[in-house]
Design an enzyme around this catalytic site. Structure first.
Site, PDB file in Angstrom:
ATOM      1  N   ASP A   4       0.842  -1.069  -0.059  1.00 24.36           N
ATOM      2  CA  ASP A   4       0.029  -0.025  -0.018  1.00 24.36           C
ATOM      3  C   ASP A   4       0.972   1.155   0.034  1.00 24.36           C
ATOM      4  O   ASP A   4       0.421   2.053   0.354  1.00 24.36           O
ATOM      5  CB  ASP A   4      -0.921   0.007   1.040  1.00 24.36           C
ATOM      6  CG  ASP A   4      -1.854  -1.206   1.443  1.00 24.36           C
ATOM      7  OD1 ASP A   4      -2.427  -1.917   0.206  1.00 24.36           O
ATOM      8  OD2 ASP A   4      -1.819  -1.931   2.411  1.00 24.36           O
ATOM      9  N   GLU A   5       1.987   1.186  -0.327  1.00 25.76           N
ATOM     10  CA  GLU A   5       2.894   2.332  -0.552  1.00 25.76           C
ATOM     11  C   GLU A   5       2.563   3.273  -1.721  1.00 25.76           C
ATOM     12  O   GLU A   5       2.760   4.544  -1.640  1.00 25.76           O
ATOM     13  CB  GLU A   5       4.234   1.934  -0.907  1.00 25.76           C
ATOM     14  CG  GLU A   5       4.867   1.085   0.335  1.00 25.76           C
ATOM     15  CD  GLU A   5       4.748  -0.166  -0.257  1.00 25.76           C
ATOM     16  OE1 GLU A   5       3.995  -0.670  -1.215  1.00 25.76           O
ATOM     17  OE2 GLU A   5       5.404  -1.203   0.628  1.00 25.76           O
ATOM     18  N   LYS A  45       2.224   2.317  -5.172  1.00 25.19           N
ATOM     19  CA  LYS A  45       2.910   1.837  -6.251  1.00 25.19           C
ATOM     20  C   LYS A  45       2.281   2.158  -7.577  1.00 25.19           C
ATOM     21  O   LYS A  45       2.770   2.473  -8.813  1.00 25.19           O
ATOM     22  CB  LYS A  45       3.266   0.297  -6.390  1.00 25.19           C
ATOM     23  CG  LYS A  45       4.187  -0.169  -5.032  1.00 25.19           C
ATOM     24  CD  LYS A  45       4.481  -1.568  -5.123  1.00 25.19           C
ATOM     25  CE  LYS A  45       3.053  -2.144  -4.614  1.00 25.19           C
ATOM     26  NZ  LYS A  45       2.907  -2.091  -3.135  1.00 25.19           N
ATOM     27  N   LYS A  98       0.171   4.413  -8.329  1.00 26.29           N
ATOM     28  CA  LYS A  98       0.293   5.716  -8.814  1.00 26.29           C
ATOM     29  C   LYS A  98       1.502   6.127  -9.712  1.00 26.29           C
ATOM     30  O   LYS A  98       1.642   6.823 -10.549  1.00 26.29           O
ATOM     31  CB  LYS A  98       0.110   6.755  -7.653  1.00 26.29           C
ATOM     32  CG  LYS A  98       0.660   8.207  -8.139  1.00 26.29           C
ATOM     33  CD  LYS A  98       0.527   9.241  -7.241  1.00 26.29           C
ATOM     34  CE  LYS A  98       1.290  10.460  -7.503  1.00 26.29           C
ATOM     35  NZ  LYS A  98       0.966  11.659  -6.948  1.00 26.29           N
ATOM     36  N   GLY A 116      -4.097  -4.047  -4.460  1.00 28.19           N
ATOM     37  CA  GLY A 116      -5.206  -3.031  -5.055  1.00 28.19           C
ATOM     38  C   GLY A 116      -4.146  -1.844  -5.264  1.00 28.19           C
ATOM     39  O   GLY A 116      -3.847  -1.219  -4.398  1.00 28.19           O
ATOM     40  N   HIS A 117      -4.072  -1.639  -6.644  1.00 28.61           N
ATOM     41  CA  HIS A 117      -3.359  -0.646  -6.997  1.00 28.61           C
ATOM     42  C   HIS A 117      -4.102   0.658  -7.622  1.00 28.61           C
ATOM     43  O   HIS A 117      -4.895   0.592  -8.439  1.00 28.61           O
ATOM     44  CB  HIS A 117      -2.256  -0.833  -8.137  1.00 28.61           C
ATOM     45  CG  HIS A 117      -1.081  -1.857  -7.580  1.00 28.61           C
ATOM     46  ND1 HIS A 117      -0.275  -2.216  -8.487  1.00 28.61           N
ATOM     47  CD2 HIS A 117      -0.929  -2.316  -6.609  1.00 28.61           C
ATOM     48  CE1 HIS A 117       0.628  -3.049  -7.659  1.00 28.61           C
ATOM     49  NE2 HIS A 117       0.353  -2.932  -6.439  1.00 28.61           N
ATOM     50  N   GLN A 177       2.150  -5.815  -3.302  1.00 26.52           N
ATOM     51  CA  GLN A 177       2.579  -5.808  -1.951  1.00 26.52           C
ATOM     52  C   GLN A 177       3.733  -5.264  -1.404  1.00 26.52           C
ATOM     53  O   GLN A 177       4.009  -4.279  -2.215  1.00 26.52           O
ATOM     54  CB  GLN A 177       2.658  -7.344  -1.519  1.00 26.52           C
ATOM     55  CG  GLN A 177       1.296  -8.224  -1.619  1.00 26.52           C
ATOM     56  CD  GLN A 177       0.795  -8.609  -2.828  1.00 26.52           C
ATOM     57  OE1 GLN A 177       1.737  -9.225  -3.604  1.00 26.52           O
ATOM     58  NE2 GLN A 177      -0.272  -8.286  -3.130  1.00 26.52           N
ATOM     59  N   THR A 234      -8.481  -3.553  -1.610  1.00 28.82           N
ATOM     60  CA  THR A 234      -8.947  -4.643  -1.921  1.00 28.82           C
ATOM     61  C   THR A 234     -10.138  -4.977  -0.963  1.00 28.82           C
ATOM     62  O   THR A 234     -11.057  -5.648  -1.161  1.00 28.82           O
ATOM     63  CB  THR A 234      -7.889  -5.593  -2.184  1.00 28.82           C
ATOM     64  OG1 THR A 234      -6.858  -5.289  -2.910  1.00 28.82           O
ATOM     65  CG2 THR A 234      -8.297  -7.093  -2.539  1.00 28.82           C
ATOM     66  N   ARG A 280     -10.390  -2.861   4.726  1.00 24.83           N
ATOM     67  CA  ARG A 280      -9.998  -3.187   6.081  1.00 24.83           C
ATOM     68  C   ARG A 280      -9.382  -1.818   6.490  1.00 24.83           C
ATOM     69  O   ARG A 280      -8.351  -1.250   5.668  1.00 24.83           O
ATOM     70  CB  ARG A 280      -9.192  -4.317   6.394  1.00 24.83           C
ATOM     71  CG  ARG A 280      -9.782  -5.612   6.276  1.00 24.83           C
ATOM     72  CD  ARG A 280      -8.910  -6.743   6.575  1.00 24.83           C
ATOM     73  NE  ARG A 280      -7.972  -6.842   5.502  1.00 24.83           N
ATOM     74  CZ  ARG A 280      -6.953  -7.626   5.512  1.00 24.83           C
ATOM     75  NH1 ARG A 280      -7.131  -8.661   6.564  1.00 24.83           N
ATOM     76  NH2 ARG A 280      -6.021  -7.888   4.495  1.00 24.83           N
ATOM     77  N   GLY A 327       3.734  12.365   1.783  1.00 34.20           N
ATOM     78  CA  GLY A 327       4.344  13.314   2.891  1.00 34.20           C
ATOM     79  C   GLY A 327       3.278  14.302   3.096  1.00 34.20           C
ATOM     80  O   GLY A 327       3.133  14.850   4.323  1.00 34.20           O
TER      81      GLY A 327
HETATM   82  P1  IMP Z   1      -2.575 -12.816   1.328  1.00 30.03           P
HETATM   83  O1  IMP Z   1      -1.627 -12.416   0.278  1.00 30.03           O
HETATM   84  O2  IMP Z   1      -4.009 -12.578   1.030  1.00 30.03           O
HETATM   85  O3  IMP Z   1      -2.476 -14.193   1.583  1.00 30.03           O
HETATM   86  O4  IMP Z   1      -2.359 -12.099   2.662  1.00 30.03           O
HETATM   87  C1  IMP Z   1      -1.149 -12.300   3.468  1.00 30.03           C
HETATM   88  C2  IMP Z   1      -0.863 -10.526   4.300  1.00 30.03           C
HETATM   89  O5  IMP Z   1      -0.322  -9.950   3.446  1.00 30.03           O
HETATM   90  C3  IMP Z   1      -2.047 -10.227   5.007  1.00 30.03           C
HETATM   91  O6  IMP Z   1      -1.533  -9.519   5.914  1.00 30.03           O
HETATM   92  C4  IMP Z   1      -2.604  -9.223   3.999  1.00 30.03           C
HETATM   93  O7  IMP Z   1      -3.198  -8.064   4.427  1.00 30.03           O
HETATM   94  C5  IMP Z   1      -1.152  -8.932   3.415  1.00 30.03           C
HETATM   95  N1  IMP Z   1      -1.359  -8.312   1.888  1.00 30.03           N
HETATM   96  C6  IMP Z   1      -1.662  -8.992   0.859  1.00 30.03           C
HETATM   97  N2  IMP Z   1      -1.624  -8.518  -0.302  1.00 30.03           N
HETATM   98  C7  IMP Z   1      -1.509  -6.753   0.229  1.00 30.03           C
HETATM   99  C8  IMP Z   1      -1.435  -5.782  -0.471  1.00 30.03           C
HETATM  100  O8  IMP Z   1      -1.558  -5.535  -1.784  1.00 30.03           O
HETATM  101  N3  IMP Z   1      -1.115  -4.710   0.313  1.00 30.03           N
HETATM  102  C9  IMP Z   1      -1.042  -4.679   1.793  1.00 30.03           C
HETATM  103  N4  IMP Z   1      -1.222  -5.843   2.252  1.00 30.03           N
HETATM  104  C10 IMP Z   1      -1.390  -6.992   1.438  1.00 30.03           C
END
Ligand code: IMP
Length: 423
Positions: free
Chosen positions: A13-14, A16, A18, A40-41, A224, A300, A303, A332
Site C-alpha cells: 500500500d505504498e 506503487k 500511482k 489493489g493499485h 505488496q 482490496t 479494512r 508526505g
Molecule cells: P494474502 O496475500 O492475501 O495471503 O495476505 C497475506 C498478508 O499480506 C495479509 O496480512 C494481507 O493483509 C497482506 N497483503 C496481501 N496483499 C496486500 C497488499 O496488496 N497490500 C497490503 N497488504 C497486503
C-alpha cells in the site's frame, strides 16, 4: 537495454500504482511479476479513481504493452470484473494486454481453502485478503497447479475436476464452519475463463527477451511490499510470493544482469493491514490522524490499515535486499500539521541497541528508538515544485537520504497523477 523495477519497501500500500502510472510514459512495456488480486493499485487522474488488482498499472496509456507475468496468480472472475471496468471507460486493452501462459490460475476452491485455513488458525490468522493467494502458490510449488497455458489443452477440465475434488476433501478436513455452493462459484468461474481465453496468451519470457534485444524499455511492477516477502518478510505474517527484486527475475524470466534501476517506494510513515508485528505502530491520536488524513483503508478489502511512524531500520533492510537505486516518498502531505515527527532509527532488541532487522520483531523483543524532527503546517497538496517544499520536510528528506545513501527522486503530495514532485 535493462528492465527497471518498481517495488514497495514496506508492508504494501505504498502507492506503487500511482508511480507506475506516472512513469509509464517512459516505457514500452509494463509487467506485473508476482502476487495476484490481493493487490489493489489505485490510480487517480481526471478526477477519477481507478483500482487495479491484477492488470498492470500502465493500462490507461496508449501504445504501452501490459504484461501479466508467469509469477502472477490470476483469478479469472476478478480479472473479468477488472476488464469490465475498463470496458466501461472504453479502454482498448485487447491488443495491449498479454498474459503469460505460465501464470497460475486461482480456482474457486483455492479461495475456499484460504478461508478455511484462516478460520482454523483462529487468533493466529494471517489476516489474508482471502483471495486464494496462499493455496494457489502452494499448488504451484506442490506441482499441482493449473496454468493459463493449460486452457489451450483439451484435457484441462479433467485436471480442474481432480484438483477441485481434492480441495473439497481438504476443506472438509479443516472441519470448520464454511458455507459454500461450489456449483454457483464454478458457473461464474467457467464464464470468466471464456473471457480470459479471448485475450492474448504468450510465452512471456521469450517476449521479454526479444523486447530487450529490440531495445524496448520495460518496467516491472511489484505488488505488496518487501516486508510481506515470503522469504524476507515478517514470516509467517507475509504473502506467498517473493515481493522483492529477485521475484522479478523468477516472475518474468529476466536474468539478474538485465535488471537496471530499482525504484523503491515508501510512505513517509508506515502502515500495515492484516496481522503481524509492527514495532512503530501507534495506538494514539497521531496514529488515528494518519489513518484519517491518509484515508488508510485497504483498496482490496476495505479494512482499516494500522498506522505508525517511519521505521528506518526496516527501510534500510528493504533497500539492501532490493538493491534500491532511487527512492520515491509517498504521502508526505499526510504528515502536515504534526508538531513533531518521529523516525525509528534503531531497535532496543532484548536490551541491545541494533540498527538491522533481527529474526524476530515481535513487540516483546523490540522497542523502537526514535529520532525526532520538527513538523510543518503547510498544505503540500497544491505544491508543484521541489522549491516550494517546507524547510522541515526538506530536513526530513535529507536525513533519510543520508542514512540510506540513496536519493529520493519523487515526493508525492497527493493521490492524483499531477500531485507528483520530481527532485
Ligand atoms: P494474502 O496475500 O492475501 O495471503 O495476505 C497475506 C498478508 O499480506 C495479509 O496480512 C494481507 O493483509 C497482506 N497483503 C496481501 N496483499 C496486500 C497488499 O496488496 N497490500 C497490503 N497488504 C497486503
Amino acid at each position: 537495454m535493462a528492465v527497471d523495477l518498481l517495488l514497495g519497501l514496506q508492508w504494501g500500500d505504498e502507492g506503487k500504482g500511482k508511480i507506475v502510472d506516472v512513469l509509464t510514459s517512459n516505457y514500452n512495456i509494463i509487467a506485473r511479476f508476482q502476487g495476484g488480486p490481493n493487490a489493489g493499485h489505485t490510480l487517480v487522474f481526471n478526477d477519477m479513481k481507478h483500482v487495479l488488482h491484477t492488470i498492470p498499472s500502465g493500462i490507461f496509456h496508449d501504445d504501452v504493452i501490459n504484461l501479466v507475468g508467469n509469477g502472477v496468480v490470476i483469478d479469472p472472475v476478478i480479472f473479468k470484473n477488472e476488464l469490465g471496468k475498463l470496458d466501461d471507460q472504453n479502454i482498448d486493452y485487447k491488443k495491449s494486454l498479454r498474459i503469460s501462459r505460465k501464470a497460475h490460475l486461482i480456482l474457486p476452491t483455492h479461495r475456499l481453502l484460504d478461508a478455511a485455513s484462516e478460520i482454523a488458525k483462529g487468533k493466529a490468522k494471517i489476516g489474508s485478503t482471502l483471495k486464494g493467494i496462499g493455496p494457489t502458490y502452494m499448488d504451484k510449488t506442490g506441482r499441482n497447479g493449473i496454468r493459463v497455458g493449460d486452457l489451450e489443452l483439451d484435457n484441462w477440465k479433467k485436471k480442474y475436476r481432480a484438483l477441485a475434488n481434492k480441495h473439497e476433501r481438504m476443506i472438509a478436513f479443516y472441519n470448520v464452519d464454511l458455507q459454500y455452493k461450489l456449483e454457483e462459484l464454478e458457473t461464474e468461474f467457467f464464464k470468466a475463463i471464456e473471457t480470459l481465453k479471448a485475450l492474448i496468451f504468450i510465452d512471456s519470457e521469450e517476449y521479454i527477451h526479444q523486447a530487450l534485444k529490440k531495445e524496448k524499455s520495460i518496467l516491472a511492477e511489484g505488488a505488496q511490499g518487501s516486508l510481506l516477502d515470503i522469504d524476507f518478510g515478517t514470516y509467517p505474517f507475509v504473502t506467498s510470493s517473493n515481493t522483492t527484486a529477485a521475484g522479478a527475475c523468477t516472475g518474468l524470466g529476466v536474468a539478474p544482469n538485465k535488471i537496471g534501476d530499482v525504484f523503491g517506494i515508501f510512505k513517509a510513515y508506515t502502515t500495515r493491514v492484516g496481522s503481524g508485528p509492527f514495532p512503530t505502530e501507534l495506538f494514539d491520536e497521531d496514529g488515528e490522524t494518519m489513518g484519517r488524513v491518509g484515508q488508510e483503508f485497504g483498496a482490496t478489502t476495505g479494512r482499516s490499515r494500522r498506522c505508525g511512524w517511519l521505521d528506518l531500520v526496516a527501510l534500510r533492510y528493504a533497500c539492501q535486499i532490493n538493491g534500491v537505486t532511487q527512492l520515491m516518498m509517498m504521502k508526505g502531505d499526510v504528515l502536515s500539521g504534526f508538531k513533531t515527527l518521529k523516525v525509528c532509527t534503531a531497535y532496543n532488541y532484548k536490551g541491545e541497541i541494533i540498527t538491522h532487522l533481527p529474526y524476530n520483531i515481535e513487540e516483546k523483543n523490540v522497542t523502537p528508538i526514535y529520532t525526532e524532527f520538527n513538523g510543518w503546517n503547510e498544505d503540500l497538496t497544491k505544491m508543484e515544485d521541489a522549491s516550494q517544499l517546507p524547510k522541515e520536510l526538506n530536513e526530513y528528506i535529507a536525513f533519510l537520504e543520508q542514512d540510506l545513501d540513496i536519493p529520493i527522486k519523487i515526493v508525492s503530495v497527493g493521490p492524483d497523477r499531477k500531485q507528483t514532485i520530481f527532485r
